[in-house]
Design a protein around this motif. Structure first.
Motif, PDB file in Angstrom:
ATOM      1  N   THR A   7       0.832  -1.205   0.000  1.00 37.85           N
ATOM      2  CA  THR A   7       0.000   0.000   0.000  1.00 37.85           C
ATOM      3  C   THR A   7       0.863   1.249   0.000  1.00 37.85           C
ATOM      4  O   THR A   7       1.652   1.472   0.926  1.00 37.85           O
ATOM      5  CB  THR A   7      -0.924   0.017   1.228  1.00 37.85           C
ATOM      6  OG1 THR A   7      -1.596  -1.246   1.343  1.00 37.85           O
ATOM      7  CG2 THR A   7      -1.958   1.120   1.091  1.00 37.85           C
ATOM      8  N   ARG A   8       0.697   2.061  -1.042  1.00 37.07           N
ATOM      9  CA  ARG A   8       1.526   3.253  -1.200  1.00 37.07           C
ATOM     10  C   ARG A   8       0.768   4.512  -0.781  1.00 37.07           C
ATOM     11  O   ARG A   8      -0.353   4.735  -1.248  1.00 37.07           O
ATOM     12  CB  ARG A   8       1.974   3.401  -2.657  1.00 37.07           C
ATOM     13  CG  ARG A   8       2.779   2.224  -3.186  1.00 37.07           C
ATOM     14  CD  ARG A   8       2.940   2.299  -4.699  1.00 37.07           C
ATOM     15  NE  ARG A   8       1.630   2.217  -5.364  1.00 37.07           N
ATOM     16  CZ  ARG A   8       1.460   2.309  -6.682  1.00 37.07           C
ATOM     17  NH1 ARG A   8       2.500   2.506  -7.469  1.00 37.07           N
ATOM     18  NH2 ARG A   8       0.239   2.219  -7.200  1.00 37.07           N
ATOM     19  N   PRO A   9       1.364   5.325   0.107  1.00 37.45           N
ATOM     20  CA  PRO A   9       0.718   6.591   0.464  1.00 37.45           C
ATOM     21  C   PRO A   9       0.594   7.493  -0.752  1.00 37.45           C
ATOM     22  O   PRO A   9       1.427   7.464  -1.648  1.00 37.45           O
ATOM     23  CB  PRO A   9       1.662   7.185   1.513  1.00 37.45           C
ATOM     24  CG  PRO A   9       2.987   6.540   1.257  1.00 37.45           C
ATOM     25  CD  PRO A   9       2.676   5.167   0.752  1.00 37.45           C
ATOM     26  N   ARG A  10      -0.499   8.232  -0.794  1.00 37.36           N
ATOM     27  CA  ARG A  10      -0.825   9.185  -1.848  1.00 37.36           C
ATOM     28  C   ARG A  10      -1.241   8.517  -3.149  1.00 37.36           C
ATOM     29  O   ARG A  10      -2.068   9.056  -3.883  1.00 37.36           O
ATOM     30  CB  ARG A  10       0.337  10.166  -2.132  1.00 37.36           C
ATOM     31  CG  ARG A  10       0.808  10.951  -0.900  1.00 37.36           C
ATOM     32  CD  ARG A  10       1.983  11.839  -1.248  1.00 37.36           C
ATOM     33  NE  ARG A  10       2.583  12.409  -0.062  1.00 37.36           N
ATOM     34  CZ  ARG A  10       2.228  13.579   0.485  1.00 37.36           C
ATOM     35  NH1 ARG A  10       1.274  14.295  -0.067  1.00 37.36           N
ATOM     36  NH2 ARG A  10       2.839  14.021   1.575  1.00 37.36           N
ATOM     37  N   LEU A  11      -0.679   7.360  -3.471  1.00 41.86           N
ATOM     38  CA  LEU A  11      -0.970   6.696  -4.746  1.00 41.86           C
ATOM     39  C   LEU A  11      -2.130   5.704  -4.624  1.00 41.86           C
ATOM     40  O   LEU A  11      -3.073   5.748  -5.415  1.00 41.86           O
ATOM     41  CB  LEU A  11       0.274   5.977  -5.271  1.00 41.86           C
ATOM     42  CG  LEU A  11       1.466   6.869  -5.598  1.00 41.86           C
ATOM     43  CD1 LEU A  11       2.676   6.023  -5.985  1.00 41.86           C
ATOM     44  CD2 LEU A  11       1.123   7.848  -6.715  1.00 41.86           C
TER      45      LEU A  11
END
Length: 264
Positions: free
Chosen positions: A171-175
């Motif tokens: 899980t990527r922040p912002r993306l």
């Protein structure tokens, strides 16, 4: 061994009920005919009584009515053979915190035209951290739920089914989600605390622990095969979905974990 035709009672909140997963069999409860309880019951030929209800807290299982629904433990009877329990996240405002943060961050982007200070004020309206007392309270409440369930259904096999992982290694922040690099780990920490509460309550009561959280770490938001939904502000009637909740694949995975445990 739980025989075909035995009574199975499913208790819990939305991660048990399955809002947004077709078919919805009880709209006020957000309860799906494709949730893990229905899948388990169909596979084993059990007589299912599913009283799971979206938004439920541990109090709504123990002694507090929810809308027109009585406390869920009242569904248990002496002849109940299997009980599954997924609740506690709403006590911590786990998904609610994730949703509010995502919503506020999303609307903060256009708010930057009014200045960075205004946008930062919008983002700062969410508190992401819980203290140890909050997690202990969930542990104690889950323990009480199991103990009360055992009083009402002394011959039942009781399973604490924890929450599918939302934020995992992929899980990527912002993306993948609209939280930044500081906010996202706090959601994961809350999930870890919730999972620990389930494990402690299971150890204290002798209930079976179905660790959906651990089994789904590689199926979190942003993974190749997610078992939960991501974020959207679109309502379902406009092509959206229920954000940050199990999808059909996730419910199938949890059902399989339960079935595996029943087969041991």
């Amino acid at each position: 061994m739980i025989a075909s035709g035995s009574r199975y009672v499913a208790l819990g909140s939305s991660f048990a009920a399955g809002p947004g997963i077709s078919p919805i069999v009880d709209p006020p409860a957000g309860r799906s005919g494709g949730n893990y309880a229905h899948l388990v019951a169909a596979d084993r030929g059990l007589e299912l009584v599913d009283v799971s209800y979206s938004g439920a807290t541990t109090a709504n299982l123990i002694d507090t009515a929810q809308n027109e629904a009585p406390p869920q433990l009242e569904a248990l009877t002496p002849d109940t053979a299997l009980v599954t329990i997924t609740v506690g996240g709403n006590d911590l405002e786990y998904v609610g915190t994730f949703l509010r943060g995502s919503f506020l961050n999303t609307i903060a982007k256009p708010a930057t035209i009014l200045g960075r200070r205004v946008a930062n004020r919008i983002r700062a309206r969410v508190s992401y951290l819980k203290d140890e007392a909050s997690y202990q309270s969930v542990t104690d409440a889950l323990t009480t739920v199991v103990e009360r369930a055992r009083e009402r259904s002394p011959e039942a096999r009781i399973m604490l089914v924890d929450y599918l992982t939302l934020v995992g290694p992929a899980t990527r922040p912002r993306l993948d989600v609209p939280l930044n690099e500081e906010q996202l780990p706090s959601i994961a920490m809350m999930a870890d605390g919730l999972a620990a509460s389930f494990a402690k309550a299971a150890a204290a009561t002798g209930a079976d622990l179905i660790a959906a959280s651990a089994a789904s770490r590689d199926h979190a938001i942003g993974s190749a095969e997610p078992w939960t939904t991501g974020f959207t502000m679109l309502p379902p009637n406009l092509g959206g979905f229920v954000p940050y909740h199990p999808n059909a694949a996730g419910m199938r995975a949890v059902a399989d974990l339960i079935l595996d445990e029943l087969g041991r």
